[in-house]
Scaffold this motif. Structure first.
Motif, mmCIF file in Angstrom:
data_model
loop_
_atom_site.group_PDB
_atom_site.id
_atom_site.type_symbol
_atom_site.label_atom_id
_atom_site.label_comp_id
_atom_site.label_asym_id
_atom_site.label_seq_id
_atom_site.Cartn_x
_atom_site.Cartn_y
_atom_site.Cartn_z
ATOM 1 N N THR A 149 -9.012 13.886 -27.878
ATOM 2 C CA THR A 149 -8.999 14.917 -26.843
ATOM 3 C C THR A 149 -9.207 14.206 -25.519
ATOM 4 O O THR A 149 -10.137 13.401 -25.384
ATOM 5 N N GLU A 174 -9.678 14.615 -21.359
ATOM 6 C CA GLU A 174 -10.002 15.523 -20.266
ATOM 7 C C GLU A 174 -9.896 14.780 -18.948
ATOM 8 O O GLU A 174 -10.341 13.630 -18.831
ATOM 9 N N ILE A 216 -12.205 20.621 -13.957
ATOM 10 C CA ILE A 216 -11.330 20.090 -15.000
ATOM 11 C C ILE A 216 -9.881 20.406 -14.644
ATOM 12 O O ILE A 216 -9.505 21.553 -14.448
ATOM 13 N N ARG A 247 -6.806 19.436 -20.017
ATOM 14 C CA ARG A 247 -7.455 19.017 -21.256
ATOM 15 C C ARG A 247 -6.379 19.017 -22.330
ATOM 16 O O ARG A 247 -5.682 20.004 -22.512
ATOM 17 N N SER A 248 -6.229 17.914 -22.990
ATOM 18 C CA SER A 248 -5.206 17.818 -24.022
ATOM 19 C C SER A 248 -5.872 17.497 -25.357
ATOM 20 O O SER A 248 -6.600 16.515 -25.486
ATOM 21 N N GLU A 249 -5.607 18.331 -26.328
ATOM 22 C CA GLU A 249 -6.239 18.155 -27.633
ATOM 23 C C GLU A 249 -5.227 17.640 -28.663
ATOM 24 O O GLU A 249 -4.017 17.691 -28.446
ATOM 25 N N TRP A 261 -11.580 10.670 -15.881
ATOM 26 C CA TRP A 261 -11.103 11.047 -17.208
ATOM 27 C C TRP A 261 -11.965 10.448 -18.302
ATOM 28 O O TRP A 261 -12.634 9.439 -18.116
ATOM 29 N N SER A 291 -17.323 9.671 -27.997
ATOM 30 C CA SER A 291 -16.893 9.959 -26.626
ATOM 31 C C SER A 291 -16.876 8.677 -25.813
ATOM 32 O O SER A 291 -17.761 7.832 -25.967
ATOM 33 N N PHE A 305 -15.860 24.158 -26.503
ATOM 34 C CA PHE A 305 -15.238 23.777 -25.239
ATOM 35 C C PHE A 305 -16.235 23.660 -24.104
ATOM 36 O O PHE A 305 -16.255 22.699 -23.370
ATOM 37 N N ARG A 331 -18.580 20.742 -24.363
ATOM 38 C CA ARG A 331 -17.846 19.516 -24.023
ATOM 39 C C ARG A 331 -17.614 19.426 -22.525
ATOM 40 O O ARG A 331 -17.713 18.375 -21.919
ATOM 41 N N ARG A 332 -17.313 20.564 -21.984
ATOM 42 C CA ARG A 332 -17.023 20.582 -20.555
ATOM 43 C C ARG A 332 -18.256 20.174 -19.751
ATOM 44 O O ARG A 332 -18.174 19.420 -18.788
ATOM 45 N N THR A 386 -18.553 16.554 -19.931
ATOM 46 C CA THR A 386 -17.554 15.901 -19.086
ATOM 47 C C THR A 386 -17.966 15.924 -17.617
ATOM 48 O O THR A 386 -17.929 14.900 -16.935
#
Lengths: 221, 183
Positions: A159, A161, A169, A172-174, A199, A212, B19, B22-23, B26
């Motif tokens: 994934t 981001e 954001i 976001r590509s999963e 990113w 991560s 989500f 996670r956000r 991030t």
């Protein structure tokens, strides 16, 4: 009076250099309060009291300077108050997740690691480190903004981001199986020339654990 | 584990959409990355974790968590990084990566550092003697703020900032001269 006098540089340097013996005292305001004052977010009374303290405390002066530098760099004063939620219910649920996360941090052994565990989001596998293949010192054309990484074993799913400098954001590509991702040009429409995007990648490893990456930077031409 | 959502909703953790968590990670990672000095880069993920814990605590104690925006996250990131910097200074023996440096110190010479420390204390003493408005205007000047920035922070006009700053700096220089410094 001019903005700055030549001879004042050494005053600023001396005032700016943290003392080696610097330590916070009980009277020191919280860093969050210093931040608010430095960004002009606090009311006049708080700002005044924080500044009075900062004038005589090198530890807090350092905190102020850092807050200022960040604010200047990121244009914090103009940062939109973007809520972190998409809808209130999600926040409620996220708060539960956050509570679980906190408990799990304090009592890691209490977690059932085999189940669906929100902590996986934050947990890094010890043996895998995702690394960027991008040279951060080189600006790239926005139509060739390709992210690339390495470090996870074959069969991992990613994934990706991408966020703006003010933490919004962008995309976001999963379910990526490639270790590359091209940022669509339209997603970069709001980024100025020579702007930067941030990113990170999350990998779902073949053993179902998650890793991560750190946050990487990509500068656009 | 089953937890109430705090507003009467009853959901278990399996229903949690990942989500937003996670956000959060991030955006905190981005913020810390931007805040974190290079010499602390290896501590990045730990700092993010610490920042996350702070946000979580705030979430738990805030009635309207949706009002927490990116500005708040910047503040938390700054705070978490400052804590780490101070920890590194207090406990350099804990350092297992790059030795900590004092980021803004211009000199590595102990003698020059000592002199800078003495001047710093003399400046602090001089500032303490100033009336509050002048002290604040001069402090902002020494912290590197422009007239315009100072005016925004203090909620004054630039003219008032300029005036207070001028008078404050004049008094500070006089004080330093009396102490044997040549400002």
């Amino acid at each position: 009076m001019s903005e700055s006098r030549k001879g004042d540089e050494h005053l600023r340097d001396a005032f700016g250099a943290p003392l080696e013996t610097t330590a916070r005292s009980p009277e020191c305001p919280e860093d969050e309060r210093i931040w608010s004052a430095a960004q002009g977010e606090a009311d006049a009374a708080i700002t005044g009291s924080v500044l009075d303290h900062v004038a005589g405390c090198s530890a807090c002066a350092e905190s102020w300077r850092m807050a200022r530098a960040i604010g200047e760099d990121a244009g914090i004063a103009n940062v939109r108050k973007v809520p972190l939620h998409r809808r209130p219910l999600v926040w409620t649920v996220a708060a539960v997740a956050a509570g679980i996360f906190l408990v799990a941090l304090l009592l890691p052994s209490s977690l059932d690691r085999r189940g669906v565990d929100p902590l996986d989001v934050f947990r890094a596998a010890e043996s895998v480190a995702l690394e960027s293949r991008i040279d951060e010192s080189v600006a790239v054309p926005r139509d060739r903004a390709i992210l690339s990484w390495k470090g996870a074993p074959d069969g991992s799913v990613y994934t990706v981001e991408v966020a703006t400098a003010d933490l919004e954001i962008l995309i976001r590509s999963e379910s990526q199986v490639e270790t590359e991702f091209r940022i669509p040009t339209e997603a970069l429409g709001g980024i100025p020339d020579h702007g930067k995007v941030y990113w990170r990648v999350e990998a779902l490893l073949p053993d179902s654990s998650r890793v991560s990456s750190s946050v990487f930077v990509l500068e656009l031409q | 584990m089953k937890q109430g959502a705090g507003n009467g909703t009853d959901r278990d953790e399996g229903a949690i959409p990942p989500f937003d968590a996670r956000r959060l990670h991030t955006v905190l990672s981005c913020a810390v990355r931007r805040v974190c000095p290079a010499w602390l880069a290896q501590r990045h993920e730990d700092i993010v974790q610490n920042a996350t814990v702070r946000v979580v605590k705030k979430w738990s104690s805030t009635e309207e968590p949706e009002t927490l925006g990116t500005s708040y996250l910047w503040r938390v990131a700054h705070s978490a990084v400052m804590d780490e910097i101070r920890h590194r200074r207090r406990h350099p023996e804990d350092t297992w990566d790059v030795p900590p440096e004092i980021p803004t110190a211009r000199s590595s010479s102990p003698e020059l550092r000592r002199e800078a420390g003495e001047l710093r204390r003399a400046i602090e003493a001089g500032l303490k003697r100033l009336p509050a408005p002048r002290r604040r205007a001069v402090a902002l000047y020494l912290l590197g703020h422009s007239l315009k920035e100072s005016a925004e922070i203090l909620g004054w006009t630039t003219k008032r900032v300029d005036n207070q700053r001028y008078q404050g700096l004049t008094a500070l220089r006089r004080h330093l001269s009396e102490q044997g410094y040549e400002p």
